[in-house]
Design a protein around this motif. Structure first.
Motif, PDB file in Angstrom:
ATOM      1  N   ALA A  62      -2.507   4.680  -4.271  1.00  0.00           N
ATOM      2  CA  ALA A  62      -3.888   4.255  -4.044  1.00  0.00           C
ATOM      3  C   ALA A  62      -4.880   5.320  -4.483  1.00  0.00           C
ATOM      4  O   ALA A  62      -6.014   5.003  -4.848  1.00  0.00           O
ATOM      5  CB  ALA A  62      -4.098   3.936  -2.562  1.00  0.00           C
TER       6      ALA A  62
ATOM      7  N   ARG B 292      -6.467  -6.931   5.186  1.00  0.00           N
ATOM      8  CA  ARG B 292      -5.339  -6.115   4.735  1.00  0.00           C
ATOM      9  C   ARG B 292      -4.683  -5.352   5.882  1.00  0.00           C
ATOM     10  O   ARG B 292      -3.527  -4.943   5.778  1.00  0.00           O
ATOM     11  CB  ARG B 292      -5.805  -5.128   3.656  1.00  0.00           C
ATOM     12  CG  ARG B 292      -6.238  -5.807   2.368  1.00  0.00           C
ATOM     13  CD  ARG B 292      -6.673  -4.803   1.327  1.00  0.00           C
ATOM     14  NE  ARG B 292      -7.128  -5.441   0.104  1.00  0.00           N
ATOM     15  CZ  ARG B 292      -6.348  -5.716  -0.950  1.00  0.00           C
ATOM     16  NH1 ARG B 292      -5.062  -5.400  -0.912  1.00  0.00           N
ATOM     17  NH2 ARG B 292      -6.845  -6.293  -2.026  1.00  0.00           N
TER      18      ARG B 292
ATOM     19  N   TRP C 270      -0.167  -0.566   5.034  1.00  0.00           N
ATOM     20  CA  TRP C 270      -1.610  -0.298   5.037  1.00  0.00           C
ATOM     21  C   TRP C 270      -1.953   0.906   5.911  1.00  0.00           C
ATOM     22  O   TRP C 270      -1.469   1.055   7.026  1.00  0.00           O
ATOM     23  CB  TRP C 270      -2.360  -1.535   5.515  1.00  0.00           C
ATOM     24  CG  TRP C 270      -3.839  -1.328   5.701  1.00  0.00           C
ATOM     25  CD1 TRP C 270      -4.488  -1.155   6.892  1.00  0.00           C
ATOM     26  CD2 TRP C 270      -4.830  -1.266   4.678  1.00  0.00           C
ATOM     27  NE1 TRP C 270      -5.836  -0.990   6.667  1.00  0.00           N
ATOM     28  CE2 TRP C 270      -6.069  -1.049   5.308  1.00  0.00           C
ATOM     29  CE3 TRP C 270      -4.803  -1.348   3.291  1.00  0.00           C
ATOM     30  CZ2 TRP C 270      -7.264  -0.934   4.605  1.00  0.00           C
ATOM     31  CZ3 TRP C 270      -5.983  -1.234   2.598  1.00  0.00           C
ATOM     32  CH2 TRP C 270      -7.207  -1.031   3.258  1.00  0.00           C
TER      33      TRP C 270
ATOM     34  N   TYR D 251       0.840  -1.202   0.000  1.00  0.00           N
ATOM     35  CA  TYR D 251       0.000   0.000   0.000  1.00  0.00           C
ATOM     36  C   TYR D 251       0.873   1.250   0.000  1.00  0.00           C
ATOM     37  O   TYR D 251       1.811   1.373   0.789  1.00  0.00           O
ATOM     38  CB  TYR D 251      -0.916   0.014   1.221  1.00  0.00           C
ATOM     39  CG  TYR D 251      -1.994   1.065   1.150  1.00  0.00           C
ATOM     40  CD1 TYR D 251      -3.187   0.803   0.491  1.00  0.00           C
ATOM     41  CD2 TYR D 251      -1.818   2.313   1.739  1.00  0.00           C
ATOM     42  CE1 TYR D 251      -4.184   1.760   0.413  1.00  0.00           C
ATOM     43  CE2 TYR D 251      -2.802   3.277   1.669  1.00  0.00           C
ATOM     44  CZ  TYR D 251      -3.983   2.989   1.001  1.00  0.00           C
ATOM     45  OH  TYR D 251      -4.971   3.948   0.922  1.00  0.00           O
TER      46      TYR D 251
ATOM     47  N   LEU E 205      -9.189   1.322   0.495  1.00  0.00           N
ATOM     48  CA  LEU E 205      -9.359   0.964  -0.908  1.00  0.00           C
ATOM     49  C   LEU E 205     -10.845   0.993  -1.252  1.00  0.00           C
ATOM     50  O   LEU E 205     -11.707   0.873  -0.384  1.00  0.00           O
ATOM     51  CB  LEU E 205      -8.784  -0.430  -1.211  1.00  0.00           C
ATOM     52  CG  LEU E 205      -7.251  -0.582  -1.152  1.00  0.00           C
ATOM     53  CD1 LEU E 205      -6.857  -2.039  -1.253  1.00  0.00           C
ATOM     54  CD2 LEU E 205      -6.588   0.236  -2.259  1.00  0.00           C
TER      55      LEU E 205
END
Length: 360
Positions: A20, A138, A145, A15, A154
């Motif tokens: 993202a 996650r 993350w 991540y 996400l």
């Protein structure tokens, strides 16, 4: 990532807040305040993914369930998830003040296989008339993350205006501009993979939901230590050894049964042959050699005497003999008839003479 998914769309393995927030993973600057806030938390290390005391259980056996209805309870969610496996632990996230459901939960299964089954089959299913999304945990399994409440996460809805890409629900698309490899390397952003990407039109024709569910990557697997590998290899070898021993015992048992059946068949054949031989021996014993020779001599003598007693007429052919007998019988009959006729005539003549004398 598999080569097939690289040629169409790609997913984030680690991540990064700026990546993202980009539809194609090529942005080098945050485009909203939430992404900037997530970048600060990530660079300063303000978020600890393992610092949540409520996050308990094995992360490799836990799935994230989102977009739940606010009317869904723990019992309803447990009942819906139980058809994918045995639920070990379930946590429906609620508001700390009001106690109302926040619309997402974490479900832990007994085994990793059950978790993967739910991860694959429960996506876009319905619970209380609400279409849910399913993802792996996650928070503890994806490096770097940052949660949604800190500007990361996400997915997301279009109405919120804060869409996040790279996940299962919204993967990265084909790059819309030239990929700035130098800038991405300087910022520590992983560059998108090279390859032939599927166009937006092709994705829309196939159907985004079906297309992404078909190309969905598998959850991360547990990293095995050397000790675990040794134990698994030892367990596998012991299982193989037990299977080999069972197959050997089964083959030995089959051989014994086959040998026993063959022995019984041979024994029965031997008994049958012995009984037939005993029967023939008894019949031979019943007629001794001396008695047999005596009978043979007697039968030959009787045959010779019979042939000697037979007249020359008997020795002739049967057809000639029959003709001769028939001629003799006809001759005797004719002679007998003649004698009877002469006797009758003589008697009739004598009676007629007497009657004449009386009349005279």
């Amino acid at each position: 990532m598999s080569g097939r998914s690289i040629n169409s769309v790609f997913y984030a393995e680690a991540y990064h807040p700026i990546q993202a927030g980009s539809i194609d993973g090529t942005d080098t600057a945050p485009h909203d305040n939430a992404v900037y806030r997530a970048l600060l938390c990530s660079s300063a290390g303000l978020y600890d993914p393992f610092g949540d005391p409520k996050a308990i259980g094995d992360p490799y056996c836990t799935i994230f369930v989102g977009r739940l209805s606010h009317l869904t309870t723990e019992d309803t969610l447990r009942k819906a998830m139980s058809k994918y496996g045995k639920v070990k632990n379930l946590r429906l996230v609620r508001h700390i003040v009001t106690g109302a459901s926040r619309g997402y939960a974490f479900v832990e299964f007994e085994t990793e296989r059950e978790m993967r089954r739910a991860y694959k089959d429960a996506q876009h299913s319905y619970i209380d008339d609400s279409e849910i999304i399913v993802d792996y945990n996650r928070q503890q399994l994806m490096p770097g993350w940052i949660p949604r409440r800190l500007g990361g996460g996400l997915g997301g809805r279009k109405e919120s205006g804060q869409l996040r890409f790279g996940g299962r629900e919204r993967p990265f698309r084909a790059p819309l501009q030239t990929i700035p490899y130098d800038d991405l390397k300087r910022l520590g952003i992983p560059p998108p993979p090279e390859g032939r990407y599927m166009s937006h039109y092709e994705v829309n024709v196939i159907g985004a939901a079906d297309f992404y569910s078909f190309l969905v990557p598998s959850p991360p697997r547990r990293k095995r230590s050397s000790r675990d590998k040794e134990e698994s290899s030892h367990r596998r070898s012991s299982i193989d050894k037990e299977a080999e021993e069972s197959s050997n015992t089964r083959s030995y048992r089959d051989k014994e049964e086959h040998h026993g059946e063959r022995h019984s068949v041979e024994k029965e054949e031997h008994r049958h042959k012995g009984s037939s031989m005993d029967r023939s021996e008894r019949s031979h014993r019943r007629i001794s050699p001396e008695r047999g020779s005596y009978h043979h001599k007697r039968s030959s003598l009787d045959r010779e005497e019979h042939y000697e007693k037979r007249s020359p007429v008997d020795m002739e052919e049967p057809s000639h003999k029959k003709l001769r007998d028939r001629e003799e019988r006809t001759h005797k009959r004719t002679s007998r008839d003649r004698e009877e006729g002469s006797r009758k005539r003589h008697k009739h003549g004598s009676s007629s003479d007497k009657r004449r004398k009386e009349d005279a």
